[in-house]
Design a protein around this motif. Structure first.
Motif, PDB file in Angstrom:
ATOM      1  N   VAL A  91     -22.581  -0.705 -35.552  1.00  0.00           N
ATOM      2  CA  VAL A  91     -21.255  -1.005 -36.110  1.00  0.00           C
ATOM      3  C   VAL A  91     -20.495  -2.004 -35.243  1.00  0.00           C
ATOM      4  O   VAL A  91     -19.856  -2.916 -35.742  1.00  0.00           O
ATOM      5  CB  VAL A  91     -20.430   0.297 -36.245  1.00  0.00           C
ATOM      6  N   GLY A  92     -20.600  -1.839 -33.897  1.00  0.00           N
ATOM      7  CA  GLY A  92     -19.826  -2.678 -33.005  1.00  0.00           C
ATOM      8  C   GLY A  92     -20.558  -3.936 -32.588  1.00  0.00           C
ATOM      9  O   GLY A  92     -20.053  -4.709 -31.799  1.00  0.00           O
ATOM     10  N   ASN A  93     -21.760  -4.153 -33.104  1.00  0.00           N
ATOM     11  CA  ASN A  93     -22.566  -5.294 -32.682  1.00  0.00           C
ATOM     12  C   ASN A  93     -22.565  -6.377 -33.760  1.00  0.00           C
ATOM     13  O   ASN A  93     -23.094  -6.161 -34.842  1.00  0.00           O
ATOM     14  CB  ASN A  93     -23.993  -4.791 -32.429  1.00  0.00           C
ATOM     15  N   PRO A  94     -21.974  -7.543 -33.458  1.00  0.00           N
ATOM     16  CA  PRO A  94     -21.820  -8.557 -34.512  1.00  0.00           C
ATOM     17  C   PRO A  94     -23.142  -9.025 -35.120  1.00  0.00           C
ATOM     18  O   PRO A  94     -23.158  -9.496 -36.259  1.00  0.00           O
ATOM     19  CB  PRO A  94     -21.140  -9.720 -33.787  1.00  0.00           C
ATOM     20  N   THR A 128     -15.040  -1.598 -30.125  1.00  0.00           N
ATOM     21  CA  THR A 128     -15.188  -1.487 -31.582  1.00  0.00           C
ATOM     22  C   THR A 128     -15.779  -0.148 -31.968  1.00  0.00           C
ATOM     23  O   THR A 128     -15.347   0.478 -32.925  1.00  0.00           O
ATOM     24  CB  THR A 128     -16.096  -2.614 -32.109  1.00  0.00           C
ATOM     25  N   SER A 136     -29.184  -0.153 -28.571  1.00  0.00           N
ATOM     26  CA  SER A 136     -28.412  -1.100 -29.385  1.00  0.00           C
ATOM     27  C   SER A 136     -26.918  -0.959 -29.140  1.00  0.00           C
ATOM     28  O   SER A 136     -26.154  -1.856 -29.429  1.00  0.00           O
ATOM     29  CB  SER A 136     -28.698  -0.877 -30.866  1.00  0.00           C
ATOM     30  N   GLY A 137     -26.507   0.184 -28.609  1.00  0.00           N
ATOM     31  CA  GLY A 137     -25.082   0.421 -28.408  1.00  0.00           C
ATOM     32  C   GLY A 137     -24.337   0.573 -29.732  1.00  0.00           C
ATOM     33  O   GLY A 137     -23.153   0.328 -29.811  1.00  0.00           O
ATOM     34  N   SER A 189     -14.277  -7.020 -38.929  1.00  0.00           N
ATOM     35  CA  SER A 189     -14.773  -6.945 -37.560  1.00  0.00           C
ATOM     36  C   SER A 189     -16.204  -6.382 -37.579  1.00  0.00           C
ATOM     37  O   SER A 189     -16.621  -5.822 -38.572  1.00  0.00           O
ATOM     38  CB  SER A 189     -13.863  -6.056 -36.712  1.00  0.00           C
ATOM     39  N   PRO A 190     -16.998  -6.450 -36.545  1.00  0.00           N
ATOM     40  CA  PRO A 190     -16.703  -7.084 -35.268  1.00  0.00           C
ATOM     41  C   PRO A 190     -16.852  -8.604 -35.302  1.00  0.00           C
ATOM     42  O   PRO A 190     -17.809  -9.108 -35.890  1.00  0.00           O
ATOM     43  CB  PRO A 190     -17.752  -6.469 -34.341  1.00  0.00           C
ATOM     44  N   ALA A 191     -15.903  -9.267 -34.663  1.00  0.00           N
ATOM     45  CA  ALA A 191     -15.911 -10.718 -34.501  1.00  0.00           C
ATOM     46  C   ALA A 191     -16.139 -11.457 -35.816  1.00  0.00           C
ATOM     47  O   ALA A 191     -16.830 -12.450 -35.867  1.00  0.00           O
ATOM     48  CB  ALA A 191     -16.951 -11.138 -33.462  1.00  0.00           C
ATOM     49  N   GLY A 192     -15.567 -10.943 -36.896  1.00  0.00           N
ATOM     50  CA  GLY A 192     -15.650 -11.634 -38.182  1.00  0.00           C
ATOM     51  C   GLY A 192     -17.021 -11.600 -38.827  1.00  0.00           C
ATOM     52  O   GLY A 192     -17.273 -12.301 -39.802  1.00  0.00           O
ATOM     53  N   ALA A 225     -22.067   3.947 -32.349  1.00  0.00           N
ATOM     54  CA  ALA A 225     -22.563   4.279 -31.022  1.00  0.00           C
ATOM     55  C   ALA A 225     -22.764   5.788 -30.968  1.00  0.00           C
ATOM     56  O   ALA A 225     -21.911   6.541 -31.410  1.00  0.00           O
ATOM     57  CB  ALA A 225     -21.574   3.826 -29.963  1.00  0.00           C
ATOM     58  N   GLU A 258     -10.784 -11.139 -30.454  1.00  0.00           N
ATOM     59  CA  GLU A 258     -12.004 -10.328 -30.485  1.00  0.00           C
ATOM     60  C   GLU A 258     -13.236 -11.236 -30.430  1.00  0.00           C
ATOM     61  O   GLU A 258     -14.232 -10.920 -29.777  1.00  0.00           O
ATOM     62  CB  GLU A 258     -12.031  -9.479 -31.763  1.00  0.00           C
ATOM     63  N   GLU A 259     -13.152 -12.383 -31.105  1.00  0.00           N
ATOM     64  CA  GLU A 259     -14.283 -13.319 -31.064  1.00  0.00           C
ATOM     65  C   GLU A 259     -14.509 -13.855 -29.658  1.00  0.00           C
ATOM     66  O   GLU A 259     -15.651 -14.086 -29.258  1.00  0.00           O
ATOM     67  CB  GLU A 259     -14.042 -14.472 -32.046  1.00  0.00           C
TER      68      GLU A 259
END
Lengths: 301, 426
Positions: A153-156, B254, A149-150, A243-246, A134, B400-401
Motif C-alpha cells: 500500500v505504501g510503496n509507489p 503511508t 516489501s514493507g 497516494s503514495p506519491a501520486g 505493512a 510526499e513525492e
C-alpha cells in the motif's frame, strides 16, 4: 377497414410508449439531462456557490497544460493496459477449466463468480488494504520468503499492481460469458481435429479461439470501458488523494478531487467529457480492428 | 385545463393563508423565544458528537421551545455536504466553520452578517479582543470562534529516556533540532522496529507557514502568496541531508496512516496543533509521554499565533436566525459547555468557559502550553485565502513525492507555485 387498423396501430404505439415511459423518463431526467448540463458546465467556471459563468474553452485548454491531469492519464492508461488483458486471460483460463463435465461444477461456477459480486464494494477495498498493508498477510508471506516489501500500500511501485490484482480477482462476469461462448462451439469440430491428430494447444488456437472471438471481443470492450472507470477501490485504498506519491491518481479520482474537494465543477465536467470522448474513440477503433480478427458463425469464409 | 371560479377561490384562500403563516413565523422569530427546530452541523468524530449532544440537551432544557437536530461527518465529507447545500441555499441553521472556508462562505453571502447581533443576543464580551476578529471577512463578522489552538513541537519523553537522549529544550535553532533528529535516529537504528527523530517535517504546510512567519512576514496578503518559489525550494532542501537515513521513510508513514508514527513511538518528535495531544494519547495505547515545546527558530521569533478553531456561523437561509444566535451564544458562553468539551475543540475562547475546564490531565497540559507561549504569539490569523484547502492538499501531495524521491525540491516548488497561483486566482 384501414381506418380501424390505423387506430389499433396507433393505440399499440401509444401503449408501447406507455410501457417504455419509466425508462424514457429515467433516461431523460437521470442520464440525458445531467449529461447536457455537464456539457454546458464544462464551458463555465462553476463552484456551486455562485452561478456558472461562461469562460468558453478555457477549461479544456487548461486541462492539457495541467501536469497532474497528464499524470492521471498515464496512470489510468497503465492500469487499463495491464488490468484488462490479465483479467480476460484469468477469466478465459478458469472458463476453460470449468467447461468440462465434472461433479460439483455448479458450485465452482458460483464460487468463482462470487468475487465479482462483492469486489467493487468499499468493504473489499478495505480488506485489500489490510491484506497488502505493512504487516498484512501478503507482506508476512513475502517476508517468509525473504522479500521485505514493507507493505504494498505504501510503496509507489507496488500500489498499482495491487489494484490490478484486485481487478483480476473479479474475473467472474467475463468468465460466465466465456463459458456460455465455449458451450456454443460445435463438438464435431473438435472430433474432426482429433481425427487429424491435433494436440490440445493446436485445438485451442485453431478452433476454440476463432469460434469464441465474438465473445472475446464483447468482453474486451466491456472490460476496457470498465477499467477506465476504476474509482471506488482507488479512492478507499489511497485515502482519496492518489497516494503514495501520486501512483494511484486515476483519472476519475482526479476528476472527483477537482469537482468535490476543490469545487471546480466546470473543470471536472470538462474532464468527464474528455474521458467520455476518449473512451468512445477507443471503442470505435476496436470495432474497426475487429473486422480482421472476429469471426461470426454465419460468415462466408 | 380551465380553472373555474371555485378553484380560483380555493387557490386564493390558500395563498392568503400561506402568507399569514409566513408572517406568523416571522413574528415569532423576532425575539428568539418562539418555537423552532434548528439544524446544527459540525465535523468531528463520535466523541465530539457525544459532547455536543450533552451540551445541546442542556440548551434544550433551558429553552424548551427550541429543538436542535444535529448531524456530523468527517472533515472532507462535511465540506462536500455543505457545498452542495450552499448551492441550493439549504445550509443548516447553525454550522461549524473553519478559517480555511470562511472567505468563500462569507463572500458568497451564505452566512448571516452577525455585527448587529453582537452585544444584542450574542454576547462576546468574554472573548479575547485579539481572537474575535478571526471571524471577520471584509467589513463584517460572519463567524465566532469557540476555541483557540497554537502550534507546538511535541516530543515523546518516555521514548527519549529509553534511548538515553536528553529531551530538547528551548530556545532551539532549526540546526539544533536537526542535530537532535540525527542523534535519535542514530541511537534508534539498533531497535527491532527502527526509531527515528522525526518524519520529513518539511512536508507539513502549517510548519512551513510558521517558518515564514518567523521571518516576520505574513504568509498571505489577501488572496496572494507572500513568499517566493526560492523560499519554498530552500525549505524543502533543508532536510535533504537527513532524508536518506535520519527521517522515517515515506512508505512507513503511508502504511501507518491515518495514525501518526509519533503516536506509535516510531518517531520521537512531531509538529501539530496543541489539541492533538488527546489524539496522540488515544492512538498510543498508553505507551509514551507526550510533551509540548514552542517551535525551533533561527530569528528569535516563534512565529506562533492563536488560531481560532471550530468557529460557529449562522446560515443566511436560516428561517430562525434569532433562535440560532441563541444557540451560538449558549455554546460560546455557558460554563457547563466549557466543562463538557474541555480543550478538545481547542482552549475555550471565553474566560468563563476556560475557568470551568477541569484543569487536570490533557486539558491542564494544553492550557498550560497556551499560557506559556502567550508572550511570544503574534497577530492572530484571520480568514485564510479562498482555495487554501486546495493549496494545502497540493503541498502535502507534492512534498510526499519528494519524500519518495520522485522529484527534486526545485521542481516540486515550481509545480506547487503554478498550482497554487492557479487555485488562488480562481
Amino acid at each position: 377497414m384501414t381506418a380501424t387498423v390505423d387506430v389499433r396501430r396507433r393505440r399499440d404505439i401509444a401503449a408501447g410508449y406507455l410501457f417504455l415511459s419509466p425508462w424514457l423518463l429515467g433516461f431523460v431526467l437521470l442520464t440525458a439531462g445531467p449529461m447536457i448540463a455537464s456539457l454546458y458546465l464544462s464551458f463555465t467556471s462553476y463552484d456551486l456557490f455562485s452561478s456558472p459563468s461562461w469562460i468558453g474553452t478555457q477549461n479544456y485548454t487548461r486541462l492539457f497544460a495541467d501536469e497532474r491531469f497528464r499524470h492521471s492519464v498515464t496512470v489510468t492508461l497503465g492500469y487499463v493496459v495491464l488490468a484488462t488483458p490479465l483479467k480476460l486471460a484469468a477469466a478465459l483460463a478458469v472458463a476453460l477449466l470449468l467447461n468440462g463435465r465434472r461433479r460439483g461444477q455448479g458450485f465452482y461456477r458460483s464460487a468463482f463468480y462470487a468475487p465479482s459480486l462483492i469486489g467493487a464494494s468499499v468493504s473489499i477495498a478495505i480488506v485489500w488494504k489490510a491484506l497488502f498493508g505493512a504487516e498484512g498477510a501478503v507482506d508476512e508471506i513475502g517476508r517468509f520468503f525473504g522479500w521485505n516489501s514493507g507493505g504494498w500500500v505504501g510503496n509507489p511501485s507496488l500500489s498499482m499492481p495491487m489494484l490490478v490484482l484486485l481487478s483480476v480477482w473479479q474475473f467472474g462476469a467475463p468468465m460466465v460469458i466465456f463459458l456460455a461462448g465455449l458451450k456454443q462451439v460445435p463438438a464435431e469440430l473438435y472430433e474432426a481435429a482429433l481425427v487429424d491428430g491435433a494436440g490440445r494447444i493446436r485445438r485451442f488456437l485453431s478452433i476454440t479461439l476463432p469460434m469464441i472471438s465474438p465473445v472475446v471481443f464483447f468482453n474486451l470492450i466491456l472490460e476496457t470501458i470498465h477499467a477506465f472507470q476504476i474509482f471506488n477501490s482507488a479512492y478507499v485504498i489511497s485515502g482519496g488523494n492518489g497516494s503514495p506519491a501520486g501512483s494511484t491518481l486515476f483519472y476519475t479520482l482526479y476528476l472527483y478531487m477537482r469537482g468535490f474537494a476543490d469545487l471546480r465543477m466546470g473543470y471536472a465536467s470538462a474532464m468527464a467529457w474528455v474521458l467520455a470522448l476518449a473512451v468512445a474513440a477507443l471503442t470505435l477503433i476496436m470495432f474497426r480492428t475487429s473486422r480482421s480478427w472476429v469471426h461470426y458463425g454465419g460468415d462466408p469464409s | 385545463m380551465m380553472v373555474d371560479r371555485r378553484q380560483l377561490l380555493v387557490l386564493g384562500a390558500l395563498s392568503a393563508a400561506s402568507t399569514t403563516l409566513a408572517a406568523c413565523g416571522g413574528g415569532d422569530a423576532d425575539d428568539g423565544s418562539g418555537a423552532a427546530t434548528l439544524n446544527f452541523a459540525f465535523w468531528g468524530n463520535d466523541d465530539r458528537a457525544t459532547k455536543y449532544q450533552q451540551a445541546i440537551d442542556l440548551f434544550q432544557q433551558q429553552n424548551p421551545a427550541i429543538k436542535v437536530q444535529t448531524s456530523f461527518a468527517a472533515w472532507d465529507v462535511y465540506w462536500q455536504q455543505r457545498s452542495t447545500e450552499a448551492a441550493s441555499s439549504s445550509l443548516p441553521d447553525v454550522l461549524q466553520m473553519d478559517l480555511a472556508y470562511l472567505a468563500k462562505y462569507a463572500r458568497t453571502r451564505q452566512l448571516r452578517r452577525l455585527d448587529d447581533d453582537l452585544g444584542d443576543g450574542l454576547t462576546v464580551n468574554g472573548i479575547d479582543p485579539n481572537i474575535l476578529p478571526s471571524g471577520r471577512y471584509d467589513d463584517g463578522t460572519y463567524a465566532v470562534p469557540t476555541g483557540t489552538n497554537a502550534f507546538a513541537m511535541f516530543y515523546n519523553a518516555t521514548l527519549l529516556a529509553d534511548l538515553g537522549i536528553p529531551a530538547p529544550t528551548t530556545p532551539l535553532t532549526w540546526a539544533q533540532y536537526q542535530q537532535f533528529i540525527t542523534d535519535v535516529s542514530a541511537k534508534g537504528a539498533g531497535r527491532p522496529e527502527r526509531v527515528y527523530g522525526s518524519v520529513d517535517y518539511t512536508g507539513v504546510f502549517w510548519i512551513f507557514l510558521h517558518h515564514i512567519r518567523q521571518s516576520g512576514k505574513d504568509p498571505f496578503t489577501g488572496n496572494k502568496l507572500n513568499f517566493t518559489e526560492a523560499d519554498l525550494t530552500a525549505w524543502w532542501e533543508s532536510t535533504a541531508a537527513l532524508r536518506p537515513t535520519a527521517l522515517l521513510p515515506a512508505k512507513d508513514v503511508t502504511a501507518l496512516k491515518p495514525v501518526s508514527p509519533f503516536a506509535k513511538s516510531r518517531t520521537a518528535s512531531e509538529f501539530a496543533w496543541d489539541n492533538q495531544l488527546a489524539g496522540y494519547l488515544g492512538d498510543s495505547g498508553g505507551k509514551g509521554e507526550f510533551k509540548q515545546l514552542t517551535l525551533p527558530t533561527d530569528s528569535g521569533t516563534s512565529g506562533l499565533f492563536y488560531k481560532a478553531s471550530m468557529l460557529l456561523a449562522v446560515a443566511q437561509n436560516s428561517e430562525h436566525p434569532q433562535q440560532s444566535i441563541k444557540l451560538v451564544d449558549f455554546l460560546i458562553n455557558n460554563p457547563e459547555v466549557g466543562k463538557i468539551f474541555g480543550t478538545s475543540k481547542g482552549v475555550p475562547v471565553t474566560q468563563a468557559q476556560r475557568d470551568a475546564v477541569q484543569a487536570s490531565g490533557v486539558d491542564a497540559q494544553v492550557l498550560a502550553y497556551e499560557e506559556s507561549v502567550k508572550s511570544s504569539v503574534g497577530a492572530s490569523q484571520g480568514a485564510l485565502p479562498e482555495g487554501f484547502g486546495t493549496i494545502e492538499t497540493d503541498f502535502l501531495t507534492i512534498a510526499e513525492e519528494i519524500a519518495y524521491g520522485k522529484t527534486t525540491p526545485a521542481d516540486a516548488a515550481k509545480r506547487w507555485f503554478a498550482d497554487a497561483t492557479d487555485a488562488l486566482t480562481q
